[in-house]
Design a protein around this motif. Sequence first.
Motif, PDB file in Angstrom:
ATOM      1  N   LYS A 447      39.391  24.223  16.039  1.00  0.00           N
ATOM      2  CA  LYS A 447      38.686  22.974  16.289  1.00  0.00           C
ATOM      3  C   LYS A 447      39.551  21.749  15.992  1.00  0.00           C
ATOM      4  O   LYS A 447      39.065  20.624  16.059  1.00  0.00           O
ATOM      5  N   ILE A 448      40.798  21.967  15.620  1.00  0.00           N
ATOM      6  CA  ILE A 448      41.705  20.865  15.296  1.00  0.00           C
ATOM      7  C   ILE A 448      42.562  20.560  16.520  1.00  0.00           C
ATOM      8  O   ILE A 448      43.171  21.466  17.111  1.00  0.00           O
ATOM      9  N   ALA A 449      42.603  19.296  16.902  1.00  0.00           N
ATOM     10  CA  ALA A 449      43.386  18.865  18.062  1.00  0.00           C
ATOM     11  C   ALA A 449      44.779  18.439  17.618  1.00  0.00           C
ATOM     12  O   ALA A 449      44.936  17.733  16.622  1.00  0.00           O
ATOM     13  N   LEU A 450      45.780  18.871  18.364  1.00  0.00           N
ATOM     14  CA  LEU A 450      47.169  18.520  18.103  1.00  0.00           C
ATOM     15  C   LEU A 450      47.700  17.648  19.233  1.00  0.00           C
ATOM     16  O   LEU A 450      47.194  17.696  20.363  1.00  0.00           O
ATOM     17  N   PRO A 451      48.737  16.833  18.964  1.00  0.00           N
ATOM     18  CA  PRO A 451      49.304  15.991  20.035  1.00  0.00           C
ATOM     19  C   PRO A 451      49.867  16.792  21.202  1.00  0.00           C
ATOM     20  O   PRO A 451      49.939  16.295  22.326  1.00  0.00           O
ATOM     21  N   THR A 452      50.235  18.039  20.930  1.00  0.00           N
ATOM     22  CA  THR A 452      50.824  18.858  21.997  1.00  0.00           C
ATOM     23  C   THR A 452      49.786  19.632  22.795  1.00  0.00           C
ATOM     24  O   THR A 452      50.145  20.308  23.761  1.00  0.00           O
ATOM     25  N   ASP A 453      48.503  19.563  22.370  1.00  0.00           N
ATOM     26  CA  ASP A 453      47.474  20.303  23.094  1.00  0.00           C
ATOM     27  C   ASP A 453      47.313  19.737  24.508  1.00  0.00           C
ATOM     28  O   ASP A 453      47.175  18.524  24.699  1.00  0.00           O
TER      29      ASP A 453
END
Length: 491
Positions: A447-453
């Motif tokens: 559920k954690i969004a990363l800049p590379t997603d």
Amino acid sequence: MRILSAGLFVFLMAVPSWAGTAQALSPQAAPPILRVASSSGGIHKRIRLSLHKAELVHLSQSARDVLVSNPDIVDAVVKGPRRIILLAKKIGQTNAFFFDAAGHQILSIDIRVERDVTPLSDMLRADMPGSNIHVATLNDNLVLTGDVENAAQATRAEALAARFVGDPKKVVNMLNIGGGEQVMLRVRIAEVQRAVAKQLGIDLAGAVVAGGAPIGVSTSNPYGLVGQALSDLSGFQAGQVCSAASSAINPLQALQGGGVCQIRNNIQGTLKALETVGLVHTLAEPNLTAVSGQTAQFLAGGEFPVPAGRDLEGNVTVVFKKFGVGLSFTPVVLSPHRISLQISTEVSELTNTGSFTLTGTTPGSNLTIPALSVRRAQTTVELPSGGSFAIAGLLQHTTKQQIDAFPGLKDMPVLGALFRSRDFQNNETELVVMVTPYLVNPVAPDKIALPTDGFRPATDAQTILLGKLNQAHQKVTPKLVRQADHRFIVE
């Protein structure tokens, strides 16, 4: 009946709490009675007395002697052969023995005297109904156990217990704090710098021959603030003393004749009107999460070496100084509606202003140590989860102006401007720091969004035909969930 004791008696009262085969009297009876039946081998009991209160011992057979090992803690008052009152005088442990006329032991009692914590428990229950606090005694100390909703309740319970016992060092706080104890701090640091520099000057050069005597005149006023012209390639020239091949205005060379300069009588002027405007925009958004009461730190920048001394072999030792965008904060969750926040933030950068130069023994061995330009703010505030505050007004405005001129001629009306040069500098800086704390709960990694997603490189056709480096993807942002008690939780 005889009472055998060693020491002085001090009268104290306490609420009893005892174990064994004790039987309580009716509510009108005072003090409580410990009833003991007869036994050929004697009876052993353990009781607990509250400080400043008493216990009535009722025997089934007459006693002749009563022995208390430490009368400073418990005193025995004989009201009859079968009725003895034990008075709690001091916190501690002791025991009492009862003997009949033949010298046989009737009863032995191990006694422990403690504080009566019922008033404190009732006060804590009434003051903090949502908590579950248990108060226990350990010798002359109070032990607080159980659960409270937040750190403020734990602190308040400890303060009440300290006032009750009379010494904060005698309170052992073992309370568990429930609720959200992790705080995420969202900081936005915005800085704008504006620099303006203006230069205005006229350089004159003249060459003339009068009566066969060469005469040369020239003015070249420096720019004192910057130290030189902003651009030597810009300006306006009128007239000519030397030919175009000459790179410098030198009237004496113009009078020599032949060679480069062929014009014997002429005047030349160069006008320089220059201006530079610089704008720097800095924005940083560090986010940190820390447990209540713990300190978290953040630095986006670097470190640069600074000489600190020499070792025994003469080698220079260095230490590293940090610079960049730094953040340090310590949160304390007082309640679900209040967070105490101690924050320290700074923005620093390397600069030549105030730098230090070490001169070496050989050419080119000089060492220049840069200085730091620092904007720092530190404060302590209280605000709810999801609330924001700003540290603003960090303004710096510096204006410098300098005029270089030819003495005397600069004061002439109108024509005096031909013999003056003006150097002007204006620097403006504004820094704003906005801080928002949130109570946060841990989530699953998916559920954690990363800049590379969602990032995908562009295909060859997209890069060549459309000039794209990546394909478009959707931006994922954290979600703020509003609670029933007007709090915000980050998910």
